[in-house]
Design a protein around this motif. Structure first.
Motif, PDB file in Angstrom:
ATOM      1  N   TYR A 196     -62.750 -36.755  15.737  1.00  0.00           N
ATOM      2  CA  TYR A 196     -63.497 -37.005  16.975  1.00  0.00           C
ATOM      3  C   TYR A 196     -64.269 -38.317  16.884  1.00  0.00           C
ATOM      4  O   TYR A 196     -64.215 -39.152  17.794  1.00  0.00           O
TER       5      TYR A 196
ATOM      6  N   LYS B 275     -63.516 -41.747  19.073  1.00  0.00           N
ATOM      7  CA  LYS B 275     -64.576 -42.245  19.949  1.00  0.00           C
ATOM      8  C   LYS B 275     -64.968 -43.658  19.562  1.00  0.00           C
ATOM      9  O   LYS B 275     -65.221 -44.508  20.429  1.00  0.00           O
TER      10      LYS B 275
ATOM     11  N   PHE C 217     -63.472 -33.319  23.626  1.00  0.00           N
ATOM     12  CA  PHE C 217     -62.926 -32.983  22.319  1.00  0.00           C
ATOM     13  C   PHE C 217     -63.556 -31.683  21.867  1.00  0.00           C
ATOM     14  O   PHE C 217     -64.778 -31.575  21.761  1.00  0.00           O
TER      15      PHE C 217
ATOM     16  N   GLU D 236     -63.518 -28.536  18.902  1.00  0.00           N
ATOM     17  CA  GLU D 236     -63.124 -28.129  17.562  1.00  0.00           C
ATOM     18  C   GLU D 236     -63.410 -26.644  17.377  1.00  0.00           C
ATOM     19  O   GLU D 236     -64.448 -26.142  17.835  1.00  0.00           O
TER      20      GLU D 236
ATOM     21  N   VAL E 165     -72.489 -38.290  19.184  1.00  0.00           N
ATOM     22  CA  VAL E 165     -72.275 -37.085  19.985  1.00  0.00           C
ATOM     23  C   VAL E 165     -73.119 -37.133  21.251  1.00  0.00           C
ATOM     24  O   VAL E 165     -72.685 -36.718  22.334  1.00  0.00           O
TER      25      VAL E 165
ATOM     26  N   TYR F  89     -68.068 -33.253  23.585  1.00  0.00           N
ATOM     27  CA  TYR F  89     -67.776 -32.622  22.299  1.00  0.00           C
ATOM     28  C   TYR F  89     -68.268 -31.184  22.289  1.00  0.00           C
ATOM     29  O   TYR F  89     -69.381 -30.889  22.734  1.00  0.00           O
TER      30      TYR F  89
END
Length: 691
Positions: A94, A98, A108, A110, A134, A153
């Motif tokens: 990620y 980015k 994104f 996870e 983030v 995220y």
């Protein structure tokens, strides 16, 4: 599977994630990947070996290639795109994407076990750079499933095997099944029971209207490298569940098509490296650190064999559905056109098996110095349970029909054997053996040329149980360029005199030699002898055999680590020698790290490494008069352990038409080292009678 066993399996799978993170960090630290973020997520880790660095480099390169291709090809505009990383662990993808500006209008997500997700969330929050990338963080949901949520995220803690919970968590996290979605699974599904991983693949095909599913996993479980790989995971209490049912690329592709995906493309890592990594980038990777021995780092050596074998046992797959079928990140690898084995070679029980010790080694050399004595020098192997360079010599001594251990003593005048490996040991007609080159480590070449001579019969008992050798270190040989290793040294004749033809090999600084020397053994200096014909490419890990006064050079690796399938004959002429290609039909399958012998006009190539997984090279028989070539497999099922035939030595017994295989093996990526347990005899009479 009951609940306790599943918990144990899941705990072991978590451990592989930590090991993977440490390896990725080590590779980034050495410059294999441009990933400063993994060093934030994995603050501390020991340095890994070069083969592991390369393995994680190509893994990151393949996954990154597919992710970037999806983000560039998926429809843009006002529509968001989604990346869903399954079993993400401490992966930094990620942050890398980015940082490259590829996550605009993308989200994104996870997913991993709750404790793994919670640990990663805490790491991100504690690292200023990661937290800033983030961005604004929302409050954790009461359910505890969402451990981290920001604008683009999400980090979810949920077991992938529990599909209803997974679907609910993804829905709560804002995943839209109508939006173009990339699903990533790097060595994750194989740890799940097959019915559960199949169910996940099927669920994804039904849940998303347009998607790519990218899978990175292992294949080929049944060849020697595959068996060592599986044994490693068993020792870690982890089972590679999908390998048995889906052992190759074709089976994996059919798996996805049968589970609802419209198309599926797959390629192994060797093919990916060759086709998607530029030559300039390959040269950069090759130059990062010495890649021939790892003693300094991990107390065991390695070489290109293990890198190539590892690459042929891992693959990247892209399954597609919906509008995204218009383009894929990779092509499907065409089925390998392997002509098939003409038959098999029988392995004979070695009468010495039960009592022979000291031959669990590789990178050594063996010669038959008398009809009843085989001498083995150097190499890397087992010494009292410790893997190290071996400073002893070993003798196999024949008593009747049996070969037994014999101790080797060196006369005091010559000193000790220096423990070199990947040297040459050539037995000359004059009755003594000459040692050229080799190395102690990639930075410590062996510079002295040595001679070995067996002392008279009065020096040992009869029948012999020991052997006394005289070691003579020769003064520097004029015009002989050293250092070198993985070269060949072969006896040839010119104008009635004997020479040692030293050819090719590796040198310091990752160099590959294309030169040769004619070493006159009586006068101990190199002579200039004319050689006509096209200049061969530099190579190492090839084979060389004396034939009709000249030398046959077969296979090897060139400077770009490309396996060679050519056979060259250094043919004697009135004035010198001439390079002549040997045409074969069918063409010889490229190989390296094999051994070779000539018998009654036939060239025999034994073992080695080729890029034809899951087939394993056995014995190639080339008729030197007609060029007709046949490949034979080796019956290894009855052996105590997988027979890994590279870095071995072999001795031909012409009277019995048998080959004595001694040692062999190597370090198998991060799965541990394998050393063949016992000598093996190959019975060739049946196959030679067909030619």
């Amino acid at each position: 599977m009951d609940r306790d066993k599943r918990r144990s399996r899941d705990a072991a799978a978590r451990g592989t994630g930590g090991s993977s993170g440490a390896s990725k960090r080590s590779a980034a630290q050495l410059g294999y990947t441009e990933d400063r973020f993994v060093r934030r997520l994995v603050p501390r880790a020991g340095r890994r070996a070069p083969a592991i660095h390369r393995g994680y480099y190509i893994r990151a390169r393949a996954v990154g290639h597919c992710a970037a291709a999806f983000l560039r090809k998926a429809p843009g505009g006002s529509q968001r795109r989604q990346v869903l990383s399954l079993g993400a662990g401490l992966d930094s993808l990620y942050f890398c994407l980015k940082d490259q500006g590829l996550l605009e209008k993308a989200i994104f997500l996870e997913v991993d076990f709750p404790d793994v997700a919670a640990h990663k969330a805490a790491l991100i929050a504690s690292q200023e750079e990661l937290a800033a990338m983030v961005g604004h963080r929302t409050r954790e949901q009461e359910s505890g499933v969402v451990h981290f949520a920001a604008e683009d995220y999400r980090l979810l803690g949920v077991d992938l095997a529990e599909l209803p919970k997974l679907e609910e968590a993804l829905c709560c996290a804002g995943l839209n099944p109508q939006v173009p979605t990339l699903l990533l699974a790097e060595v994750v599904l194989t740890y799940m029971e097959v019915e559960r991983s199949d169910a996940l693949i099927h669920w994804a095909s039904r849940h998303f209207s347009q998607a790519w599913f990218v899978l990175y996993e292992q294949i080929h479980p049944d060849d020697p490298f595959g068996q060592v790989m599986q044994n490693h995971f068993r020792r870690c209490h982890v089972q590679l569940c999908s390998l048995t049912q889906y052992p190759d690329l074709r089976a994996q592709q059919m798996r996805f098509v049968q589970k609802g995906w419209a198309e599926c493309h797959a390629i192994d890592m060797k093919e990916f490296y060759d086709h998607f990594v530029s030559r300039a980038e390959q040269r950069r990777i090759q130059a990062l650190e010495p890649f021939d021995e790892f003693e300094v780092i991990q107390d065991f050596p390695d070489a290109a064999e293990e890198w190539h074998l590892k690459c042929s046992h891992y693959f990247i797959l892209v399954a597609l559905k919906g509008e995204l079928c218009r383009a894929s990140a990779i092509p499907s690898m065409e089925a390998k056109a392997f002509p098939g084995f003409a038959g098999t070679v029988t392995t004979l029980a070695c009468a010495a098996d039960a009592g022979v010790t000291g031959l669990r080694r590789y990178g050594h050399r063996s010669v038959r110095i008398t009809e009843d004595v085989i001498l083995t020098t150097g190499g890397f192997g087992d010494n009292g349970g410790r893997h190290c360079r071996l400073t002893d010599m070993h003798a196999l001594i024949k008593r009747g029909d049996k070969w037994t251990n014999g101790e080797v003593y060196l006369a005091e005048s010559g000193g000790d054997w220096d423990g070199r490996l990947f040297h040459t040991l050539t037995f000359l007609q004059a009755g003594w053996a000459v040692v050229v080159g080799g190395r102690l480590s990639p930075e410590s070449p062996a510079l002295e040329v040595c001679c070995l001579r067996k002392l008279g019969a009065d020096c040992f008992s009869s029948p012999p149980s020991s052997l006394v050798m005289e070691l003579t270190r020769l003064p520097p040989v004029e015009n002989l360029a050293l250092p070198r290793w993985r070269h060949t040294a072969t006896e040839v004749e010119h104008q009635g005199e004997s020479y040692l033809f030293v050819y090719g090999g590796c040198g310091s600084g990752q160099s590959v030699w294309a030169d040769w020397y004619f070493l006159h053994m009586k006068e101990l200096h190199c002579r200039q002898i004319p050689v006509e014909g096209p200049l061969p490419v530099g190579r190492h890990s090839h084979s060389a055999s004396s034939w009709a006064g000249g030398a046959l050079i077969a296979g090897g690796l060139d400077a770009t680590e490309r396996a060679l399938g050519s056979i060259l004959y250094l043919k004697p002429t009135e004035t010198g020698f001439q390079w002549c290609p040997v045409e074969t039909c069918p063409p010889l399958t490229p190989r390296y790290s094999h051994t070779a012998h000539v018998h009654q006009g036939k060239l025999l190539l034994v073992g080695g490494v080729w890029f034809q997984a899951p087939w394993v090279p056995g014995v190639a028989v080339i008729d030197l008069a007609t060029g007709i070539t046949a490949e034979y497999g080796i019956e290894a099922a009855a052996l105590e352990w997988p027979l890994m035939l590279h870095n071995h030595s072999s001795v031909f017994m012409p009277d019995r038409e048998e080959i004595f295989l001694i040692g062999g093996g190597g370090n198998c990526f991060s799965f541990g080292s394998h050393l063949n347990w016992h000598p093996v005899r190959l019975a060739l009479r049946d196959i030679l009678s067909w030619h």
